[in-house]
Design a protein around this motif. Structure first.
Motif, mmCIF file in Angstrom:
data_model
loop_
_atom_site.group_PDB
_atom_site.id
_atom_site.type_symbol
_atom_site.label_atom_id
_atom_site.label_comp_id
_atom_site.label_asym_id
_atom_site.label_seq_id
_atom_site.Cartn_x
_atom_site.Cartn_y
_atom_site.Cartn_z
ATOM 1 N N ALA A 354 109.989 29.668 82.031
ATOM 2 C CA ALA A 354 110.303 30.390 80.801
ATOM 3 C C ALA A 354 111.139 31.632 81.091
ATOM 4 O O ALA A 354 112.104 31.936 80.381
ATOM 5 C CB ALA A 354 109.010 30.781 80.091
ATOM 6 N N GLU A 355 110.783 32.349 82.152
ATOM 7 C CA GLU A 355 111.518 33.560 82.508
ATOM 8 C C GLU A 355 112.950 33.229 82.918
ATOM 9 O O GLU A 355 113.891 33.943 82.559
ATOM 10 C CB GLU A 355 110.793 34.285 83.644
ATOM 11 N N LYS A 356 113.122 32.144 83.654
ATOM 12 C CA LYS A 356 114.469 31.735 84.065
ATOM 13 C C LYS A 356 115.350 31.470 82.855
ATOM 14 O O LYS A 356 116.524 31.853 82.817
ATOM 15 C CB LYS A 356 114.396 30.479 84.932
ATOM 16 N N CYS A 357 114.777 30.811 81.852
ATOM 17 C CA CYS A 357 115.557 30.493 80.654
ATOM 18 C C CYS A 357 115.932 31.764 79.900
ATOM 19 O O CYS A 357 117.080 31.945 79.494
ATOM 20 C CB CYS A 357 114.775 29.545 79.742
ATOM 21 N N LEU A 358 114.967 32.655 79.728
ATOM 22 C CA LEU A 358 115.237 33.893 79.000
ATOM 23 C C LEU A 358 116.274 34.763 79.719
ATOM 24 O O LEU A 358 117.087 35.435 79.086
ATOM 25 C CB LEU A 358 113.936 34.678 78.806
ATOM 26 N N GLN A 359 116.232 34.745 81.040
ATOM 27 C CA GLN A 359 117.208 35.518 81.813
ATOM 28 C C GLN A 359 118.616 34.950 81.670
ATOM 29 O O GLN A 359 119.601 35.677 81.793
ATOM 30 C CB GLN A 359 116.817 35.515 83.299
ATOM 31 N N SER A 360 118.698 33.649 81.404
ATOM 32 C CA SER A 360 120.010 32.994 81.398
ATOM 33 C C SER A 360 120.713 33.049 80.047
ATOM 34 O O SER A 360 121.877 32.662 79.945
ATOM 35 C CB SER A 360 119.860 31.532 81.821
ATOM 36 N N ILE A 361 120.033 33.518 78.998
ATOM 37 C CA ILE A 361 120.655 33.553 77.667
ATOM 38 C C ILE A 361 120.954 34.992 77.270
ATOM 39 O O ILE A 361 120.497 35.941 77.904
ATOM 40 C CB ILE A 361 119.743 32.890 76.609
#
Length: 461
Positions: A354-361
């Protein structure tokens, strides 16, 4: 002169006839007035049936026959897992209310074709025929051969039975072909004509069970007749053999004790398999943990066997998409926040997905929640495009978490050694979706109905 001499006699006879007619008329009118409930509805098929197979009782006491002999009941399973689960829940209630030991059929998992819901005689022939053939094929070719279509798993291997053990007696049914003669032999039934009462449905939804004598009509128009539970409690036969007892509205209940018990049965029918729970917890942690994301179930179906959902697939996608957007815009964020660094994104091995996704947007998109999507179709299904465009961080089982399923590939059925991976994967999907802060399911889906129950059990309503 003769005619005139008979006039008084004729007059008296006429007067007597009139008086007699009036007395009869008034008597009949009085009798009818004493029974206002008798009207043309008595011929309605939705009323209590008065044929031989249904014995309606007017007694509130519902006292069963006095005997020291243990009495039993069983039923015929059919259809997919969640229909079978509903039948088990109904059977547990019947076992409790009738004070009979439940001969519990196993879960029937199938690689391809299910045994459909049919009236008793057809269903019995289908299940005994298919299972007898399956036993022979599986012994000959092995349980993993594609022609070995079915495997039977005891419910206690999958579900938490603490509640059931507390309230009813049960025996796992082990004869694999569901032949009544094997069941009779097991129960030492030598005269089935007097020791067995078979409640055979003539239609798929022949009867609905009720508990209050004041109930005179079915509560669901799918059913044809009513059967008073008292009439079944008073049966003296050693075994009551039901056919299908599937339906969420199989019972028409008014007594609070009965309503509460059935509700408790359903609330306590919770998955308890350690491997499934472990995998579900690990994936949930990657989404931020319990209550940190939104769970969604979209059943898309097809235009073949699953036509019911295939025809409504795009409508259901639109409905759930709009529901989520409205929910996000109208309510404050109740999800557990996942900390996101404002610095340049660098993925690390310790970061959850989840953190990876939020960091990427972009920061503007981070107001959207993390979503876990359970579905019967893969991520590249064209009908999911609209949903995936609206929400930037949507996770799916095989797209994002397939590696967590490795331990599931080794789980076998203790009965026959069959691998349970193909049958257990949907349970992982449901467990993860249920552990979010909210859950939104597909209308009319029994899978969504059960995940809602898991969500309420683990997270709360």
């Amino acid at each position: 002169m003769l005619a005139s001499s008979n006039l008084p006699i004729v007059g008296h006879r006429y007067f007597f006839f009139i008086i007699t007619f009036l007395i009869l008329y008034l008597s009949i009118s009085y009798i009818i007035s004493c029974f206002p409930h008798i009207d043309n509805k008595i011929t309605n098929k939705k009323q209590i049936s008065h044929n031989d197979k249904i014995l309606s009782s007017n007694s509130h006491s519902c006292l069963g026959p006095e005997s020291n002999e243990e009495r039993y009941m069983t039923y015929l399973p059919h259809s997919g897992f969640h229909n079978q689960r509903n039948m088990l829940e109904n059977a547990v209630f019947l076992s409790w209310v009738l004070n009979r030991t439940l001969i519990m059929p196993p879960i029937i998992f199938t690689k391809k074709t299910i045994i459909p819901h049919r009236p008793y005689n057809i269903l019995y022939s289908m299940i005994t025929g298919n299972m007898t053939k399956n036993v022979i094929t599986c012994k000959k070719k092995g349980v993993e051969d594609k022609k070995c279509m079915f495997t039977q798993l005891d419910w206690e291997e999958l579900m938490d039975f603490k509640f059931i053990k507390k309230y009813i007696r049960y025996i796992h049914r082990e004869d694999q072909n569901f032949n009544v003669n094997e069941l009779y032999s097991f129960l030492n039934i030598t005269k089935p004509e007097s020791q067995v009462f078979t409640l055979a449905e003539e239609t798929r939804y022949d009867f609905q069970f009720y508990d209050d004598e004041n109930i005179t009509e079915v509560s669901d128009d799918q059913f044809d007749h009513l059967i008073h539970l008292c009439s079944l409690q008073k049966r003296k036969e050693k075994l009551i053999h039901f056919g299908s007892i599937y339906h969420l509205n199989r019972f028409n209940l008014k007594f609070k004790e009965n309503i509460d018990f059935l509700k408790s049965v359903r609330e306590n029918m919770i998955i308890n398999h350690p491997v499934l729970l472990d995998i579900g917890d690990k994936i949930s942690e990657q989404l931020g943990g319990l209550g940190s994301y939104i769970g969604v179930h979209l059943r898309l179906g097809d235009m073949g066997f699953d036509k019911k959902f295939g025809q409504k697939a795009e409508e259901n996608v639109d409905y759930i998409t709009k529901s989520l957007i409205e929910d996000i815009s109208s309510t404050p964020n109740e999800l557990e926040e996942i900390e996101v660094s404002n610095s340049n994104f660098v993925s690390t091995s310790t970061m959850i997905e989840a953190e990876k996704c939020l960091q990427s947007i972009s920061p503007e998109q981070r107001n959207f929640p993390i979503i876990y999507l359970a579905s019967d179709k893969p991520r590249n299904d064209r009908r999911l495009k609209k949903f995936l465009r609206e929400f930037p961080c949507v996770f799916m089982l095989f797209s994002n978490f397939e590696k967590y399923l490795d331990q599931l590939k080794r789980v076998k059925n203790p009965r026959d050694g069959a691998l349970l991976f193909r049958y257990f994967v949907p349970f992982v999907d449901g467990i993860v979706a249920a552990r979010g802060n909210k859950f939104i399911g597909t209308p009319e889906s029994t899978f969504s109905e059960y995940v809602t129950r898991l969500h309420e059990h683990w997270v709360g309503s």
